[in-house]
Design an enzyme around this catalytic site. Sequence first.
Site, PDB file in Angstrom:
ATOM      1  N   HIS A 190      78.563 -48.998  42.265  1.00  0.00           N
ATOM      2  CA  HIS A 190      78.446 -48.573  43.665  1.00  0.00           C
ATOM      3  C   HIS A 190      77.061 -48.924  44.213  1.00  0.00           C
ATOM      4  CE1 HIS A 190      81.444 -45.491  42.090  1.00  0.00           C
ATOM      5  NE2 HIS A 190      82.112 -45.994  43.100  1.00  0.00           N
TER       6      HIS A 190
ATOM      7  N   ARG B 119      85.891 -43.541  36.320  1.00  0.00           N
ATOM      8  CA  ARG B 119      86.844 -43.032  35.317  1.00  0.00           C
ATOM      9  C   ARG B 119      86.335 -43.220  33.887  1.00  0.00           C
ATOM     10  NH1 ARG B 119      90.762 -44.738  39.464  1.00  0.00           N
ATOM     11  NH2 ARG B 119      91.892 -42.861  40.084  1.00  0.00           N
TER      12      ARG B 119
ATOM     13  N   GLY C  38      83.980 -53.819  45.976  1.00  0.00           N
ATOM     14  CA  GLY C  38      83.725 -54.453  44.688  1.00  0.00           C
ATOM     15  C   GLY C  38      84.901 -55.304  44.247  1.00  0.00           C
TER      16      GLY C  38
HETATM   17  P1  AMP Z   1      85.623 -46.127  44.140  1.00  0.00           P
HETATM   18  O1  AMP Z   1      84.613 -45.056  44.359  1.00  0.00           O
HETATM   19  O2  AMP Z   1      86.067 -46.264  42.725  1.00  0.00           O
HETATM   20  O3  AMP Z   1      86.741 -46.107  45.149  1.00  0.00           O
HETATM   21  O4  AMP Z   1      84.854 -47.491  44.421  1.00  0.00           O
HETATM   22  C1  AMP Z   1      84.182 -47.700  45.636  1.00  0.00           C
HETATM   23  C2  AMP Z   1      83.811 -49.159  45.723  1.00  0.00           C
HETATM   24  O5  AMP Z   1      82.950 -49.498  44.638  1.00  0.00           O
HETATM   25  C3  AMP Z   1      85.026 -50.081  45.633  1.00  0.00           C
HETATM   26  O6  AMP Z   1      84.867 -51.144  46.560  1.00  0.00           O
HETATM   27  C4  AMP Z   1      84.967 -50.570  44.215  1.00  0.00           C
HETATM   28  O7  AMP Z   1      85.553 -51.844  44.036  1.00  0.00           O
HETATM   29  C5  AMP Z   1      83.470 -50.639  44.004  1.00  0.00           C
HETATM   30  N1  AMP Z   1      83.175 -50.614  42.577  1.00  0.00           N
HETATM   31  C6  AMP Z   1      83.562 -49.686  41.661  1.00  0.00           C
HETATM   32  N2  AMP Z   1      83.156 -50.033  40.426  1.00  0.00           N
HETATM   33  C7  AMP Z   1      82.494 -51.211  40.556  1.00  0.00           C
HETATM   34  C8  AMP Z   1      81.847 -52.097  39.638  1.00  0.00           C
HETATM   35  N3  AMP Z   1      81.792 -51.840  38.337  1.00  0.00           N
HETATM   36  N4  AMP Z   1      81.275 -53.213  40.129  1.00  0.00           N
HETATM   37  C9  AMP Z   1      81.339 -53.500  41.463  1.00  0.00           C
HETATM   38  N5  AMP Z   1      81.921 -52.704  42.370  1.00  0.00           N
HETATM   39  C10 AMP Z   1      82.509 -51.581  41.925  1.00  0.00           C
END
Ligand code: AMP
Length: 287
Positions: free
Chosen positions: A36, A189, A149
């Site tokens: 993030h 996760r 991401g």
């Molecule tokens: P989430 O909180 O899991 O919904 O993720 C929020 C944003 O962070 C989304 O656009 C994800 O694709 C991005 N994201 C989560 N993990 C990663 C990672 N390891 N590398 C790059 N972006 C990420």
Amino acid sequence: MIIYQDVASIRSARAQIAPEKRVGLVPTMGALHAGHASLMERSVQDNDITIASIFVNPTQFGANEDLGRYPRTFEADSAMLESIGVDIIFAPSSEDIYPKGKDKNAITFNLIGLADKLCGKSRPGHMNGVVQVVNALVNITQPTNAYFGLKDYQQFRILRTMGEEFHMATNIEGCPIVREQNGLAMSSRNLYLRDEERQQALFLHNTLTKVKSRLKDFQTAQNVEAFVEQELAHYPLVKLDYFDILNEKNLQEVNDLSTSSYPRAFMAAYLGKTRLIDNMSLYDHSS
Ligand code: AMP
């Protein structure tokens, strides 16, 4: 850094930003990690104002998924965002985003062809929930750029298509996958994993890396799938959900690896109850 918790107050703050200022939006569900952070840093670099949203969106979770136990770490998240130079956190409630109730919106999206595979297939309704919430967040914050991401590659591809087909004024940008030193893709996760599961979770990245490095030997996607099955035998705690090679631009099946364009390998696997995803481009971007 200012925190807004309802739609009306962030709307009025947004209205006061001068029209020539570039605004970046980074939607998240919180439990923030270095993946993030990389999106936030990119947004801070590209824009005058960065808005991070933290919202565990109920419409993208299936009935038997982890909505109730999804990690919530707001204090640590806001400290991280402040240190990166994020200007605004938008942390609405479910009632703010879905005033009629989370399953009561009269309009949903029909994601023709892009959501009937990969995570869209394994998690029915998930991609629709993602599109619904990102559409709402973009309408509320009216960003110049919104950052996603590539770890959630299908999500990125669907959202970019939404931006193009709906003539949205917001650019949808994709950012590289951030990994732990051992290759495991960072994910909120990962917090669920026991030590042994965390070790075996390396199946995803290890296998993708091997597939990429030996691509010329495989020739067809079918041969790669057979190889992935063989690899799986070394990871008894892993239950494979899917492995697919698709053209990354249109998410269509790829079979002959020597002639197909833009191949990308995608996988999802369970470690116990925890579902992890990863993907890797299989072509040389410089050529
Ligand atoms: P989430 O909180 O899991 O919904 O993720 C929020 C944003 O962070 C989304 O656009 C994800 O694709 C991005 N994201 C989560 N993990 C990663 C990672 N390891 N590398 C790059 N972006 C990420």
